[in-house]
Design a protein around this motif. Structure first.
Motif, PDB file in Angstrom:
ATOM      1  N   TYR A 224       6.106   7.174   1.022  1.00 10.63           N
ATOM      2  CA  TYR A 224       6.463   5.900   1.638  1.00 10.63           C
ATOM      3  C   TYR A 224       5.478   4.794   1.284  1.00 10.63           C
ATOM      4  O   TYR A 224       4.300   5.052   1.026  1.00 10.63           O
ATOM      5  CB  TYR A 224       6.532   6.045   3.165  1.00 10.63           C
ATOM      6  N   TYR A 225       6.003   3.545   1.304  1.00  6.91           N
ATOM      7  CA  TYR A 225       5.212   2.368   0.980  1.00  6.91           C
ATOM      8  C   TYR A 225       5.547   1.257   1.972  1.00  6.91           C
ATOM      9  O   TYR A 225       6.700   1.127   2.392  1.00  6.91           O
ATOM     10  CB  TYR A 225       5.543   1.868  -0.432  1.00  6.91           C
ATOM     11  N   GLU A 226       4.536   0.481   2.314  1.00  5.68           N
ATOM     12  CA  GLU A 226       4.790  -0.750   3.064  1.00  5.68           C
ATOM     13  C   GLU A 226       4.563  -1.895   2.086  1.00  5.68           C
ATOM     14  O   GLU A 226       3.483  -2.015   1.504  1.00  5.68           O
ATOM     15  CB  GLU A 226       3.858  -0.889   4.262  1.00  5.68           C
TER      16      GLU A 226
ATOM     17  N   LEU B 252       0.831  -1.197   0.000  1.00  4.02           N
ATOM     18  CA  LEU B 252       0.000   0.000   0.000  1.00  4.02           C
ATOM     19  C   LEU B 252       0.866   1.247   0.000  1.00  4.02           C
ATOM     20  O   LEU B 252       1.946   1.257   0.598  1.00  4.02           O
ATOM     21  CB  LEU B 252      -0.884   0.026   1.253  1.00  4.02           C
ATOM     22  N   ASN B 253       0.356   2.304  -0.636  1.00  6.72           N
ATOM     23  CA  ASN B 253       1.033   3.591  -0.536  1.00  6.72           C
ATOM     24  C   ASN B 253       0.459   4.341   0.664  1.00  6.72           C
ATOM     25  O   ASN B 253      -0.372   3.807   1.407  1.00  6.72           O
ATOM     26  CB  ASN B 253       0.909   4.389  -1.843  1.00  6.72           C
ATOM     27  N   GLU B 254       0.867   5.590   0.865  1.00  8.65           N
ATOM     28  CA  GLU B 254       0.412   6.379   2.016  1.00  8.65           C
ATOM     29  C   GLU B 254      -1.096   6.609   2.004  1.00  8.65           C
ATOM     30  O   GLU B 254      -1.718   6.755   3.042  1.00  8.65           O
ATOM     31  CB  GLU B 254       1.149   7.720   2.063  1.00  8.65           C
ATOM     32  N   ALA B 255      -1.700   6.641   0.814  1.00  4.81           N
ATOM     33  CA  ALA B 255      -3.153   6.849   0.685  1.00  4.81           C
ATOM     34  C   ALA B 255      -3.910   5.518   0.776  1.00  4.81           C
ATOM     35  O   ALA B 255      -5.110   5.480   0.529  1.00  4.81           O
ATOM     36  CB  ALA B 255      -3.466   7.546  -0.626  1.00  4.81           C
ATOM     37  N   LYS B 256      -3.215   4.448   1.093  1.00  2.00           N
ATOM     38  CA  LYS B 256      -3.792   3.096   1.224  1.00  2.00           C
ATOM     39  C   LYS B 256      -4.254   2.512  -0.107  1.00  2.00           C
ATOM     40  O   LYS B 256      -5.117   1.643  -0.149  1.00  2.00           O
ATOM     41  CB  LYS B 256      -4.940   3.066   2.245  1.00  2.00           C
TER      42      LYS B 256
END
Length: 135
Positions: free
Chosen positions: A129-131, A78-82
């Motif tokens: 950022y990304y997880e 996911l990115n910061e905006a999900k």
């Protein structure tokens, strides 16, 4: 010869032979190898010599020698905006880089680092950022 003189010679001989040689300073490389996002697009002739694919593990393939491997993984997250994101990264040790594709099919270059087993934290060229998780 007299005994004190022999002891003095023995003592001096030991002092001279027992001294440590000065250690050579370690030469530090001026070039630090770093994985770049473009690395996921190519396999160099040198890497091709040690190419290994194993379907038991999560990586797409690995290259290198024991203790010095570079791995390629498919990732999703996911990115910061999900929003969902996926891509391909190369990792050597704790750090790596690769290319992610977002929902709009735009490609983003990203640098990554392991933060947990199978989990990476990524940062793109814009500072977002990304997880990510490995497939």
């Amino acid at each position: 010869m007299n005994r004190p003189f022999l002891l003095l010679l023995l003592f001096l001989g030991c002092m001279l032979s027992c001294q440590k040689e000065p250690s050579q300073p370690k030469v530090q490389s001026l070039y630090e190898e770093k994985i770049t996002p473009e690395d996921v697009k190519t396999l160099t002739p040198q890497e091709a010599k040690t190419y290994h694919r194993d379907t038991v593990y999560d990586y797409e393939y690995r290259t290198g020698t024991s203790g010095n491997y570079e791995y390629q993984y498919q990732v999703y997250g996911l990115n910061e905006a999900k929003d969902s994101i996926n891509g391909l990264i190369n990792i050597k040790g704790k750090y790596g880089a690769g290319i992610l594709i977002d929902n709009n099919q735009d490609t983003l270059t990203v640098e990554v680092e392991w933060i947990d087993y199978g989990v990476l934290k990524g940062k793109d060229q814009r500072g977002r950022y990304y997880e990510l998780r490995v497939h």
